[in-house]
Design an enzyme around this catalytic site. Structure first.
Site, PDB file in Angstrom:
ATOM      1  N   CYS A 162      30.840  45.730  52.631  1.00 13.21           N
ATOM      2  CA  CYS A 162      31.067  47.164  52.455  1.00 13.21           C
ATOM      3  C   CYS A 162      30.196  47.717  51.330  1.00 13.21           C
ATOM      4  O   CYS A 162      30.451  48.797  50.815  1.00 13.21           O
ATOM      5  CB  CYS A 162      32.542  47.458  52.197  1.00 13.21           C
ATOM      6  SG  CYS A 162      33.192  46.660  50.733  1.00 13.21           S
ATOM      7  N   ARG A 197      39.648  45.278  63.152  1.00 13.30           N
ATOM      8  CA  ARG A 197      40.800  44.380  63.221  1.00 13.30           C
ATOM      9  C   ARG A 197      41.135  44.079  64.688  1.00 13.30           C
ATOM     10  O   ARG A 197      41.477  42.961  65.058  1.00 13.30           O
ATOM     11  CB  ARG A 197      41.996  45.015  62.512  1.00 13.30           C
ATOM     12  CG  ARG A 197      41.839  45.005  60.998  1.00 13.30           C
ATOM     13  CD  ARG A 197      43.122  45.410  60.296  1.00 13.30           C
ATOM     14  NE  ARG A 197      43.204  46.837  60.074  1.00 13.30           N
ATOM     15  CZ  ARG A 197      42.881  47.452  58.938  1.00 13.30           C
ATOM     16  NH1 ARG A 197      42.455  46.763  57.907  1.00 13.30           N
ATOM     17  NH2 ARG A 197      42.992  48.746  58.819  1.00 13.30           N
ATOM     18  N   PHE A 229      40.139  37.354  51.738  1.00  8.91           N
ATOM     19  CA  PHE A 229      40.197  38.707  51.182  1.00  8.91           C
ATOM     20  C   PHE A 229      41.145  39.539  52.051  1.00  8.91           C
ATOM     21  O   PHE A 229      40.803  40.599  52.552  1.00  8.91           O
ATOM     22  CB  PHE A 229      38.808  39.362  51.119  1.00  8.91           C
ATOM     23  CG  PHE A 229      37.757  38.519  50.443  1.00  8.91           C
ATOM     24  CD1 PHE A 229      37.652  38.499  49.055  1.00  8.91           C
ATOM     25  CD2 PHE A 229      36.880  37.742  51.189  1.00  8.91           C
ATOM     26  CE1 PHE A 229      36.675  37.719  48.425  1.00  8.91           C
ATOM     27  CE2 PHE A 229      35.903  36.966  50.568  1.00  8.91           C
ATOM     28  CZ  PHE A 229      35.796  36.953  49.186  1.00  8.91           C
ATOM     29  N   ASP A 246      44.108  35.955  49.110  1.00 11.58           N
ATOM     30  CA  ASP A 246      43.708  37.073  48.264  1.00 11.58           C
ATOM     31  C   ASP A 246      44.043  36.724  46.820  1.00 11.58           C
ATOM     32  O   ASP A 246      44.988  35.990  46.558  1.00 11.58           O
ATOM     33  CB  ASP A 246      44.432  38.366  48.666  1.00 11.58           C
ATOM     34  CG  ASP A 246      43.680  39.613  48.230  1.00 11.58           C
ATOM     35  OD1 ASP A 246      43.038  40.260  49.081  1.00 11.58           O
ATOM     36  OD2 ASP A 246      43.727  39.941  47.028  1.00 11.58           O
ATOM     37  N   ASP A 264      36.140  39.428  54.400  1.00 17.52           N
ATOM     38  CA  ASP A 264      36.057  40.883  54.172  1.00 17.52           C
ATOM     39  C   ASP A 264      36.144  41.155  52.673  1.00 17.52           C
ATOM     40  O   ASP A 264      37.138  41.698  52.190  1.00 17.52           O
ATOM     41  CB  ASP A 264      37.202  41.593  54.924  1.00 17.52           C
ATOM     42  CG  ASP A 264      37.111  43.110  54.784  1.00 17.52           C
ATOM     43  OD1 ASP A 264      36.010  43.618  54.506  1.00 17.52           O
ATOM     44  OD2 ASP A 264      38.154  43.777  54.963  1.00 17.52           O
TER      45      ASP A 264
HETATM   46  N1  SAH Z   1      40.598  42.816  54.895  1.00 17.42           N
HETATM   47  C1  SAH Z   1      41.471  43.714  54.160  1.00 17.42           C
HETATM   48  C2  SAH Z   1      40.745  44.469  53.075  1.00 17.42           C
HETATM   49  C3  SAH Z   1      40.061  43.613  52.042  1.00 17.42           C
HETATM   50  S1  SAH Z   1      39.695  44.415  50.539  1.00 17.42           S
HETATM   51  C4  SAH Z   1      42.176  44.642  55.133  1.00 17.42           C
HETATM   52  O1  SAH Z   1      41.847  44.632  56.334  1.00 17.42           O
HETATM   53  O2  SAH Z   1      43.068  45.381  54.708  1.00 17.42           O
HETATM   54  C5  SAH Z   1      39.170  43.124  49.512  1.00 17.42           C
HETATM   55  C6  SAH Z   1      40.287  42.240  48.952  1.00 17.42           C
HETATM   56  O3  SAH Z   1      39.672  41.141  48.276  1.00 17.42           O
HETATM   57  C7  SAH Z   1      41.190  42.887  47.931  1.00 17.42           C
HETATM   58  O4  SAH Z   1      42.520  42.786  48.385  1.00 17.42           O
HETATM   59  C8  SAH Z   1      41.002  42.077  46.643  1.00 17.42           C
HETATM   60  O5  SAH Z   1      42.226  41.851  45.951  1.00 17.42           O
HETATM   61  C9  SAH Z   1      40.461  40.784  47.169  1.00 17.42           C
HETATM   62  N2  SAH Z   1      39.571  40.004  46.291  1.00 17.42           N
HETATM   63  C10 SAH Z   1      38.551  40.452  45.538  1.00 17.42           C
HETATM   64  N3  SAH Z   1      37.879  39.418  44.988  1.00 17.42           N
HETATM   65  C11 SAH Z   1      38.499  38.282  45.403  1.00 17.42           C
HETATM   66  C12 SAH Z   1      38.268  36.889  45.195  1.00 17.42           C
HETATM   67  N4  SAH Z   1      37.240  36.463  44.468  1.00 17.42           N
HETATM   68  N5  SAH Z   1      39.101  36.017  45.787  1.00 17.42           N
HETATM   69  C13 SAH Z   1      40.134  36.447  46.542  1.00 17.42           C
HETATM   70  N6  SAH Z   1      40.378  37.741  46.790  1.00 17.42           N
HETATM   71  C14 SAH Z   1      39.582  38.640  46.230  1.00 17.42           C
END
Ligand code: SAH
Length: 396
Positions: free
Chosen positions: A340, A212, A228, A250, A300
């Site tokens: 990940c 980050r 995400f 998200d 992400d």
């Molecule tokens: N970048 C974030 C962590 C991301 S985790 C951080 O730094 O805290 C992945 C996220 O993607 C989750 O919050 C989940 O709700 C979301 N997600 C999963 N599939 C998705 C999709 N198809 N479209 C939008 N969001 C999605």
């Protein structure tokens, strides 16, 4: 005499090289006098000592190895030594600020297979991923209370992998009062509200802490699309570092509500329509069709590949979002893209991005390579623990 697991001829190599997982297929004989969860001695076909580990017949990973010193069967003192060693690393490296957050114990990587302990300010969150690690519960709680004096300890053993151990999911206070709705932490100088009861994983993606910061360093003066976003981690850093506008995307409304809180408690309010409760795959297509452009995009996504058999499908997903994101960037724009999925290695991920760049008709430079933060270490004998990879790319 401790119950004994005997390996098949020629199958001791990985155990002798200190890989902690012993698969069912490598085992010739299981003991009759041991319960699942018990500590066993592992010997090779000639009866020579290999290691101690804990047993679970319900799991394909039938023994998790703990100690390779004959005569040093893992006991409470062994457990405490490993906890001390794990916590000492985080303490020396990150200090122990009152509002700090970090992963204190990272399972196999800290010699404690199946056990995760995260710290969020005064609160500890524990995950028992295996039956054997659940056996450590009482001494673990005693040690955590004595050494770390937390306000409370909460269990988040609501993870699918427990099914493979024949275990139900479980959450709730392990010790102390029920936690507040949100625990406030400070990461990288920014405040974050963490929902340790209802949030994803143990509440926050601690593995991305350093990334980050790195990604934020590219954000000044740029329009940023944080895909995400979860609770807004990359977006808060980006706005604080001088991004002109930040959109957070998200599919989880709960995550976005916290993202909005997190922006606001850092004095970085954004208009309501900058929080998009949308499917990223769809939204990126819409933006493509509308000719929308950004200067920096963060991708992400959650884990796409949970097993080797899903790697191909996962790569199609990675290629899709990366190709779309590259197409949305103004010339010279930055793509910060992550995977990940442990089953998708660094090399393969880079190959997928190459395919995406060709399809997007863009020349793409890798300017930085990223990985998980140092409170998520990887033992050389257990490379499986390295799952997070990220590339910062300049899209020409
Ligand atoms: N970048 C974030 C962590 C991301 S985790 C951080 O730094 O805290 C992945 C996220 O993607 C989750 O919050 C989940 O709700 C979301 N997600 C999963 N599939 C998705 C999709 N198809 N479209 C939008 N969001 C999605």
């Amino acid at each position: 005499m401790m119950p004994t697991v005997t390996l098949k001829p020629g199958r001791a190599k990985s155990a002798l090289q200190r890989h902690p997982w012993l698969f069912r297929g490598a085992i010739a004989r299981l003991p009759e006098d041991a319960a699942d969860g018990d500590v066993v001695r592992v010997v090779d076909e000639s009866g020579a000592f290999v290691a101690y580990g804990y047993l679970n017949r319900a799991s394909q990973i039938t023994v998790r190895l703990l100690s390779w010193e004959e005569g040093e069967a893992p006991d409470e003192a062994w457990l405490f030594r490993h906890l001390e060693q794990a916590v000492a690393w985080r303490r020396s490296r990150l200090g122990w600020p009152a509002e700090g957050a970090s992963r204190l114990v990272y399972a196999e990587s800290d010699g404690l297979p199946g056990l995760v302990v995260d710290r969020y300010a005064g609160w500890l969150v524990v995950q028992f991923l295996t039956l054997g690690s659940e056996r450590w519960r009482d001494p673990l709680l005693a040690w955590l209370r004595r050494e770390l004096a937390p306000e409370g300890i909460y269990e988040r053993s609501d993870v699918d992998v427990r099914e493979k151990e024949g275990l139900p999911q479980r959450t709730g206070p392990l010790w102390g009062p029920p936690p507040p709705t949100c625990v406030e932490i400070v990461e990288g100088g920014h405040r974050f509200r963490v929902d340790i009861v209802g949030g994803q994983k143990t509440g926050f993606y601690l593995d991305q802490r350093l990334n980050r910061q790195r990604v934020a360093s590219y954000c000044r003066g740029r329009e940023v699309l944080n895909c995400f976003s979860y609770t807004g981690g990359f977006g808060v850093y980006a706005a604080a570092e001088g991004a002109t506008q930040v959109w957070q995307v998200d599919e989880s409304g709960d995550a976005l509500r916290l993202a909005r809180d997190n922006m606001e408690i850092n004095g970085l309010p954004a208009p309501a329509d900058h929080y998009l409760e949308r499917d990223v795959f769809q939204l990126l297509r819409e933006y493509r069709d509308r000719g929308r452009r950004f200067d920096l995009i963060v991708l992400d996504p959650p884990k796409f590949a949970f097993a080797q058999s899903q790697v191909e499908r996962a790569c199609r997903g990675y290629k899709d979002i990366n190709r779309l994101a590259m197409g949305l960037l103004r010339p010279g724009g930055i793509l910060a893209t992550f995977s990940c999925s442990g089953a998708v290695g660094q090399e393969l991920f880079q190959k997928v991005l190459f395919g995406a760049a060709l399809d997007a008709h863009r020349d793409v430079q890798i300017v930085e390579t990223l990985t998980q933060a140092e409170d998520h270490p990887t033992l050389l004998s257990f490379p499986e623990a390295a799952y997070l990879k990220g590339l910062v790319c300049r899209v020409l």
